[in-house]
Design a protein around this motif. Structure first.
Motif, mmCIF file in Angstrom:
data_model
loop_
_atom_site.group_PDB
_atom_site.id
_atom_site.type_symbol
_atom_site.label_atom_id
_atom_site.label_comp_id
_atom_site.label_asym_id
_atom_site.label_seq_id
_atom_site.Cartn_x
_atom_site.Cartn_y
_atom_site.Cartn_z
ATOM 1 N N HIS A 97 -21.588 109.482 -19.170
ATOM 2 C CA HIS A 97 -20.391 109.773 -19.271
ATOM 3 C C HIS A 97 -20.494 110.819 -19.846
ATOM 4 C CE1 HIS A 97 -20.080 109.524 -23.834
ATOM 5 N NE2 HIS A 97 -20.645 108.525 -22.844
ATOM 6 N N LEU A 98 -20.045 111.693 -19.082
ATOM 7 C CA LEU A 98 -18.613 113.209 -20.230
ATOM 8 C C LEU A 98 -18.739 113.516 -21.390
ATOM 9 C CD1 LEU A 98 -16.901 114.803 -17.283
ATOM 10 C CD2 LEU A 98 -19.260 114.819 -17.672
ATOM 11 N N ALA A 99 -19.534 114.732 -22.357
ATOM 12 C CA ALA A 99 -18.533 114.263 -23.583
ATOM 13 C C ALA A 99 -16.780 114.527 -23.992
ATOM 14 C CB ALA A 99 -19.923 115.252 -24.631
ATOM 15 N N HIS A 100 -16.013 114.321 -24.428
ATOM 16 C CA HIS A 100 -14.706 114.285 -24.660
ATOM 17 C C HIS A 100 -15.405 114.467 -25.318
ATOM 18 C CE1 HIS A 100 -14.282 115.970 -20.306
ATOM 19 N NE2 HIS A 100 -15.034 114.376 -19.535
ATOM 20 N N THR A 101 -14.791 114.689 -26.845
ATOM 21 C CA THR A 101 -15.109 114.461 -28.266
ATOM 22 C C THR A 101 -13.827 115.324 -28.461
ATOM 23 O OG1 THR A 101 -17.393 114.081 -28.283
ATOM 24 C CG2 THR A 101 -16.211 114.784 -30.746
ATOM 25 N N GLY A 102 -13.409 114.061 -29.369
ATOM 26 C CA GLY A 102 -11.609 114.623 -29.631
ATOM 27 C C GLY A 102 -10.772 114.637 -28.951
ATOM 28 N N ASN A 103 -10.915 113.846 -27.706
ATOM 29 C CA ASN A 103 -9.476 113.591 -26.720
ATOM 30 C C ASN A 103 -8.767 112.558 -27.201
ATOM 31 O OD1 ASN A 103 -9.770 115.832 -24.550
ATOM 32 N ND2 ASN A 103 -12.142 114.659 -23.828
ATOM 33 N N ASN A 104 -7.279 112.934 -27.423
ATOM 34 C CA ASN A 104 -6.702 111.454 -27.552
ATOM 35 C C ASN A 104 -5.898 110.684 -26.776
ATOM 36 O OD1 ASN A 104 -6.348 112.899 -30.391
ATOM 37 N ND2 ASN A 104 -4.586 113.608 -29.790
ATOM 38 N N VAL A 105 -6.619 109.568 -26.041
ATOM 39 C CA VAL A 105 -6.558 108.545 -25.515
ATOM 40 C C VAL A 105 -5.622 107.821 -26.031
ATOM 41 C CG1 VAL A 105 -7.330 106.832 -23.854
ATOM 42 C CG2 VAL A 105 -8.540 109.265 -24.370
ATOM 43 N N LEU A 106 -4.192 107.472 -24.407
ATOM 44 C CA LEU A 106 -3.236 106.432 -24.977
ATOM 45 C C LEU A 106 -3.638 104.926 -24.596
ATOM 46 C CD1 LEU A 106 -0.709 105.079 -26.116
ATOM 47 C CD2 LEU A 106 0.461 106.393 -24.147
ATOM 48 N N ILE A 107 -3.817 104.164 -24.442
ATOM 49 C CA ILE A 107 -4.153 102.408 -24.424
ATOM 50 C C ILE A 107 -2.271 102.149 -24.622
ATOM 51 C CG2 ILE A 107 -5.271 100.412 -24.442
ATOM 52 C CD1 ILE A 107 -7.134 101.534 -25.538
ATOM 53 N N VAL A 108 -1.960 101.980 -23.132
ATOM 54 C CA VAL A 108 -1.017 100.808 -22.992
ATOM 55 C C VAL A 108 -0.916 99.360 -22.635
ATOM 56 C CG1 VAL A 108 1.609 100.378 -22.635
ATOM 57 C CG2 VAL A 108 0.545 102.966 -22.509
ATOM 58 N N GLU A 109 -1.157 98.323 -23.456
ATOM 59 C CA GLU A 109 -1.862 97.012 -22.694
ATOM 60 C C GLU A 109 -1.590 96.048 -23.931
ATOM 61 O OE1 GLU A 109 -3.712 94.198 -21.441
ATOM 62 O OE2 GLU A 109 -4.392 95.770 -20.219
ATOM 63 N N ASP A 110 -0.687 95.160 -23.430
ATOM 64 C CA ASP A 110 -0.036 94.057 -24.194
ATOM 65 C C ASP A 110 -1.611 92.516 -24.683
ATOM 66 O OD1 ASP A 110 -0.726 93.508 -21.527
ATOM 67 O OD2 ASP A 110 1.786 92.038 -21.940
ATOM 68 N N GLU A 111 -2.179 92.935 -23.980
ATOM 69 C CA GLU A 111 -3.504 91.207 -24.211
ATOM 70 C C GLU A 111 -3.931 92.006 -25.686
ATOM 71 O OE1 GLU A 111 -5.654 90.519 -20.757
ATOM 72 O OE2 GLU A 111 -4.075 90.443 -19.547
ATOM 73 N N LYS A 112 -3.822 91.560 -26.417
ATOM 74 C CA LYS A 112 -4.234 92.167 -28.066
ATOM 75 C C LYS A 112 -6.256 92.497 -27.732
ATOM 76 C CE LYS A 112 -0.740 91.444 -31.117
ATOM 77 N NZ LYS A 112 -0.423 90.761 -32.492
#
Length: 123
Positions: free
Chosen positions: A3-18
């Motif tokens: 995978h590409l190095a993307h250190t520090g990116n903010n990623v939003l996860i919208v998921e209701d299965e904990k």
């Protein structure tokens, strides 16, 4: 996993299965991303209004509600996103049918590849 190095990116996860959200969050943090998780539609909408994200992974059905208002707002903000869902593509409105979809059950590699594509497109 390549995978590409993307250190520090903010990623939003919208998921209701904990459990699934925790697994995804752990993986993304291990690969250098900062992750914010929303377990409800209201929480996701609030986060999108108050934080900047580089990408988002959206389950389509969140507690019985469609995630499309979040997707629409992310699109307005020019934030790339991918749907990650078991929902039949026919249930996705025409305005979102061209967006990438990772079908559940998905592999971590599929998620990472999709995230890499979204982040690479932003550069």
């Amino acid at each position: 996993m390549d995978h590409l190095a993307h250190t520090g990116n903010n990623v939003l996860i919208v998921e209701d299965e904990k459990l699934l959200a925790m697994m995804l969050e752990d993986l993304l943090m291990e690969t250098g991303h900062r992750v914010v998780h929303a377990g409800s539609l209201g929480e996701a909408l609030s986060l999108v209004e108050h934080q900047r994200f580089d990408a988002a992974i959206l389950d389509i059905n969140i507690g019985g509600q469609d995630v499309f208002p979040v997707a629409a707002r992310l699109r307005e903000l020019q934030t790339p996103f991918v749907f990650a869902s078991a929902t039949d593509v026919k249930q996705i409105g025409p305005e979102f049918r061209r967006e990438p979809l990772i079908a559940k059950p998905y592999t971590i590699d599929q998620v990472q590849q999709s995230l890499d594509r979204m982040l690479a497109a932003r550069v």
